[in-house]
Design an enzyme around this catalytic site. Structure first.
Site, PDB file in Angstrom:
ATOM      1  N   ASP A   8      51.976  50.338  37.013  1.00  0.00           N
ATOM      2  CA  ASP A   8      51.457  49.104  36.525  1.00  0.00           C
ATOM      3  C   ASP A   8      52.047  47.919  37.153  1.00  0.00           C
ATOM      4  OD1 ASP A   8      49.061  47.981  35.268  1.00  0.00           O
ATOM      5  OD2 ASP A   8      49.366  49.103  33.209  1.00  0.00           O
ATOM      6  N   HIS A 115      48.559  44.914  25.975  1.00  0.00           N
ATOM      7  CA  HIS A 115      47.395  45.340  25.913  1.00  0.00           C
ATOM      8  C   HIS A 115      47.111  46.995  26.001  1.00  0.00           C
ATOM      9  CE1 HIS A 115      47.335  44.783  30.270  1.00  0.00           C
ATOM     10  NE2 HIS A 115      46.067  45.690  30.245  1.00  0.00           N
TER      11      HIS A 115
END
Length: 277
Positions: A8, A115
């Site tokens: 990520d 998030h």
């Protein structure tokens, strides 16, 4: 020894803002370099520890962030989207370990760019009633496949979240959250050396190729910002309503992870929002 790396971007060394991690952002191209070098550090570490094959899945946003021409030459790269299994595309029980590079904390956590999968469209998620984000869902899915998570890098909030799920996972904090878009950064060379050492250590300090968890039924629930998303997803067999913005479904992992990928595609088609609030 086959190693799978899910990469990520929000938890990469030095990156703190959407401008660093979103295509078109003023610092995005530099962010791609930083992401690639964090991954390279992890690859060097696992190769030192005896890995014979390393697969890297570009798992952020458009999933075309890593720079193939500067990626470690031993890497088999999974790039682009859509992917049926998203951040875990291609992961199966033939792999001996999963490493998570550049991960971030879940929605609502006090972490850098925190998030859960969709910026501010997903307000919260629960797996069997327990708050979950990308870290917990990846861990549960990999475990169900019989692939142990052995290492994670990200900010200190991401590391704490992983430790809460599994205290046996080696974690590397490359930055320390000051706010959602601010952090105290570790020096770049120091952070990358820490990633490399931790990747090597994680393969020698924890058993790889663990037996798969029994395929039990789990419940995944998601609260969306939009009532339209929740209402539309009720058209999928097995999806039920908790309230006007929250839906849930039962299933076994990794099937539930695969279904969740469909939910996010529906939500993306129905909404037009920026990556973070």
């Amino acid at each position: 020894m086959r190693i799978y790396i899910s990469a990520d971007m929000e938890g990469v060394t030095g990156l703190v803002d959407a401008e660093d991690v979103q295509p078109g952002g003023r610092d995005y191209e530099n962010g791609r370099v930083m992401m690639t070098e964090d991954v390279n550090a992890a690859v060097r570490g696992v190769m030192t520890a005896g890995a014979t094959e390393v697969t890297v899945n570009d798992a952020h946003g458009p999933m075309r962030n890593l720079l193939p021409e500067t990626l470690h030459p031993a890497v088999r790269l999974i790039r682009g989207r859509p992917k049926v299994m998203g951040m875990l595309e291609g992961l199966d029980d033939s792999y001996d370990a999963l490493i998570c590079i550049g991960f971030h904390a879940r929605a609502g956590a006090h972490g850098v760019m925190s998030h859960s999968f969709m910026g501010h469209e997903i307000e919260d998620m629960w797996l069997d009633g327990r708050p979950v984000g990308e870290i917990g869902l990846a861990h549960a899915t990999a475990t169900a496949l019989g692939v142990p998570v052995v290492m994670l890098s990200g900010d200190d909030a991401a590391c704490a979240e992983m430790t809460d799920w599994d205290s046996g996972v080696t974690t590397v904090a490359v930055k320390y959250a000051r706010d959602r878009f601010a952090a105290e950064l570790r020096p770049i060379d120091e952070a990358r050396q820490a990633i490399e050492r931790a990747a090597a250590h994680s393969l020698t300090s924890r058993a790889t190729g663990a037996a798969a968890t029994a395929h039990r039924t789990a419940t995944l629930a998601v609260r969306w910002q939009s009532t339209s998303v929740a209402a539309t997803l009720l058209g999928i067999p097995g999806v039920t309503s908790v309230d006007s913005r929250t839906i849930q479904a039962d299933g076994t992992l990794p099937d539930l992870y695969r279904q969740f990928s469909v939910w996010t595609r529906v939500a993306t088609a129905l909404t037009d929002q920026g990556p973070y609030c």
